[in-house]
Write an enzyme that holds these catalytic residues in place. Structure first.
Site, PDB file in Angstrom:
ATOM      1  N   GLU A   9       0.820  -1.217   0.000  1.00 53.89           N
ATOM      2  CA  GLU A   9       0.000   0.000   0.000  1.00 53.89           C
ATOM      3  C   GLU A   9       0.853   1.266   0.000  1.00 53.89           C
ATOM      4  OE1 GLU A   9      -3.376   2.005   2.921  1.00 53.89           O
ATOM      5  OE2 GLU A   9      -3.109  -0.166   2.915  1.00 53.89           O
ATOM      6  N   ASP A  10       1.996   1.227   0.700  1.00 51.45           N
ATOM      7  CA  ASP A  10       2.741   2.475   0.946  1.00 51.45           C
ATOM      8  C   ASP A  10       4.113   2.550   0.288  1.00 51.45           C
ATOM      9  OD1 ASP A  10       0.637   3.264   2.519  1.00 51.45           O
ATOM     10  OD2 ASP A  10       1.555   2.662   4.403  1.00 51.45           O
TER      11      ASP A  10
END
Length: 623
Positions: free
Chosen positions: A86-87
């Protein structure tokens, strides 16, 4: 990275590795360490809102998964990697290639999907994604709970608006989910952290009151526990005791449900007696023995026993509860549990995933998720959260079959849980043999029988009385398939089919019907003449309309029976309400019933007016 952070990170991850080395194979430890190294590399330039290196968060989540939830190697690896996709620039394929399909699946479930457009909202789509994993494996949800738990523990660093968003999600979704999975410690901590950040003033007010309560009652409770321990020892029962105090959120909820202040809330704490046992039969034997010896010395509160050992809650919770009267006149709540039960109340579904009562709930919950996903008429979260039940009760059919329902459920919920046809045709309930309305709230241990009629149909207000997803879905589906009136009948004149009526169309295209002699209609016609539409309001056998007639006459034997016969026998209509009063041989009564048209109403009034003794009969407005 500052030296203090470097030391903190190394200490934390090494403590984790040391703990899990005791139960992991060498190969698993190599994979876990490799997952940590990848997470550390991926997040090396990222920081949290607190200014700490971001890797502190994945380590904390992995520690919760490993130490507090006691999960295996793959969930621990997924916990380290849960924010990598996600990051950072790493993709799910990178995870799959290095750690296999299972770890990649777990990471994928907890990775928020970025979309240009969301079905309902970003939050609800995220809930959907998490819950969908239940159909395959509950471990992904446990990783997400661990992630949420650490985020809540470190929420101080967020701005108030962000705190409210995260706390609201937690109280609405994650805490009930933890409860439903039997993880009471997680549920309690999430509830209280949410309460603390949403309502800090109330939280600290109640926390201070609880501290004061502990101080004032410590000596009394210690004396009571000492006496219990002495009794157990004298009877050769090896057990430990502990006192558990309610948390601020639990107190707040109890005060609201009881509609009282702090001082008048009972059971602000309970005493837990914990023993060792080798199996379920020994657990039952020891629990009953403890119950027996304690009630030889202390008076038991009638009706206070709840045997959750023989009849566990739907999330698997087991214990034996009762209340005893201590020397100073206070009732003390006692929970008698084995070490296994205590462990299971902490780990929930992570402790015994094969336990039959938990498996049945998971299977039931999976079917609800599938049903909700394809039932666009019902709000997704409404369907899901009605299956989370903050607490549940066990009731029985006359044949002795146990039915688990949410606390606050009614006989209607019970009827639909037995079979949708029984729910749809329900007329009355017998609860413990007593005739009752189907809208009656049920309590744990009730024996419920539902009376049905093939001609009967649900009432619209049933939707306000039901708690279960199944009942809500069937009722909404039933009412959606019912014919709908094209018009809105004005409340001031209550027009009936066959009346001379006129319609007024509003800006949304809705038409409200009035009788042509209605004062409101006359006033509106003079001011909003352009909104008038011609309407032909014809009778339809599918629709009935409530009316009330007032009757006055000279009392005589059988006059009331003659009046009722005009309505029920001659027109085959049902009476909803009848009120009668006789003063000085003059009888006055009003009757509420439903008609198809003005013709029906006029015919009933005509028949009643011809009854010997009746002086006048006319229609009046229903207030």
């Amino acid at each position: 990275m500052g030296n203090e952070y470097f030391i903190k990170i190394n200490e934390s991850v090494n403590e984790l590795f040391y703990t899990i080395e005791q139960r992991m194979s060498d190969d698993d430890m190599i994979r876990i360490r490799s997952a940590y190294e990848l997470a550390k590399e991926a997040h090396k330039n990222q920081k949290r809102k607190t200014g700490e290196p971001y890797i502190i968060h994945p380590i904390a989540v992995a520690r919760i998964v490993a130490e507090e939830f006691e999960l295996g190697a793959n969930p621990i690896m997924a916990a380290f990697l849960h924010d990598v996709v996600e990051d950072t620039h790493y993709m799910l394929d990178d995870i799959k290639e290095r750690f296999g399909d299972d770890v990649a699946f777990l990471v994928g479930v907890v990775t928020k999907q970025k979309k240009a457009e969301y079905n309902q909202s970003k939050q609800i789509d995220n809930y959907r994604q998490i819950l969908a994993s239940v159909q395959f494996d509950v471990r992904a949800i446990l990783i997400k709970l661990a992630d949420r738990l650490h985020n809540m523990r470190t929420l101080d660093s967020m701005k108030p608006d962000k705190q409210m968003k995260i706390a609201g999600e937690t109280d609405y979704f994650y805490a009930p989910l933890a409860n439903r999975l039997g993880m009471y410690h997680v549920k309690t901590e999430l509830e209280n952290l949410s309460f603390r950040f949403r309502c800090p003033r109330e939280y600290y007010f109640l926390e201070n009151l609880m501290e004061k309560e502990k101080t004032e009652n410590q000596s009394r409770i210690d004396a009571f526990i000492s006496k219990m321990e002495y009794i157990l020892k004298e009877n050769n029962i090896r057990a430990r005791t502990e006192i558990r105090y309610r948390m601020p959120y639990s107190m707040w909820r109890k005060m609201n449900s009881m509609e009282c202040d702090f001082q008048h809330v009972d059971c602000k704490h309970y005493v837990r007696i914990v023993y060792e046992a080798s199996g379920i039969m020994e657990e039952k034997y020891i629990s009953l023995k403890i119950y027996s010896v304690l009630t030889d010395y202390f008076k038991e509160k009638p009706g206070s026993v709840s045997n959750y050992i023989n009849a566990p809650k739907e999330n698997g919770y087991q214990s034996f509860h009762l209340k005893l009267l201590c020397d100073n006149g206070n009732w003390e709540e006692i929970h008698i549990s084995s070490e296994r039960m205590v462990r299971n109340s902490r780990l929930g579904c992570a402790a015994e995933r094969t336990e039959s009562n938990l498996k049945s709930w998971l299977d039931k919950f999976k079917s609800v998720l599938v049903d909700v996903a394809y039932n666009s008429e019902m709000d997704y979260m409404d369907g899901v959260t009605s299956s989370f039940y903050n607490d549940d009760i066990l009731v029985f059919t006359p044949e002795g079959k146990g039915i688990i329902l949410p606390k606050g459920a009614t006989a209607i919920d019970f009827a639909y849980e037995v079979h949708s046809k029984i729910g749809e045709q329900a007329v009355y309930a017998r609860i413990n043999g007593k005739l009752s309305s189907v809208k009656t709230e049920l309590h744990r241990g009730d024996c419920v029988e539902i009376g049905t009629n093939e001609q009967s149909e649900p009432d619209e207000d049933w939707l306000d009385c039901v708690k279960t997803y199944k009942a809500k879905r069937h009722l909404r589906q039933f009412f959606r398939n019912q014919p709908m009136l094209k018009y809105i009948r004005c409340n001031c004149c209550h027009p009936l089919p066959g009346d001379e009526v006129i319609g007024f169309k509003d800006v949304n295209g809705k038409i409200t019907l009035h009788t042509r002699n209605c004062s409101s209609a006359i006033r509106m016609a003079s001011r909003q003449g352009d909104s008038i539409v011609a309407v032909n309001f014809e009778p339809d056998d599918r629709f009935l309309y409530p009316v009330r007639i007032q009757i006055r006459g000279v009392d005589r034997y059988h006059i009331l029976s003659d009046v009722i016969e005009c309505i029920t026998d001659k027109l085959k209509l049902s009476i909803d309400c009848l009120h009668t009063e006789t003063i000085d041989r003059i009888v006055e009564c009003y009757i509420d019933f439903k008609v198809h048209s003005r013709e029906d109403l006029d015919y009933v009034i005509s028949l009643i007016s011809d009854i010997v003794g009746v002086d006048e009969a006319y229609c009046v407005n229903i207030e």
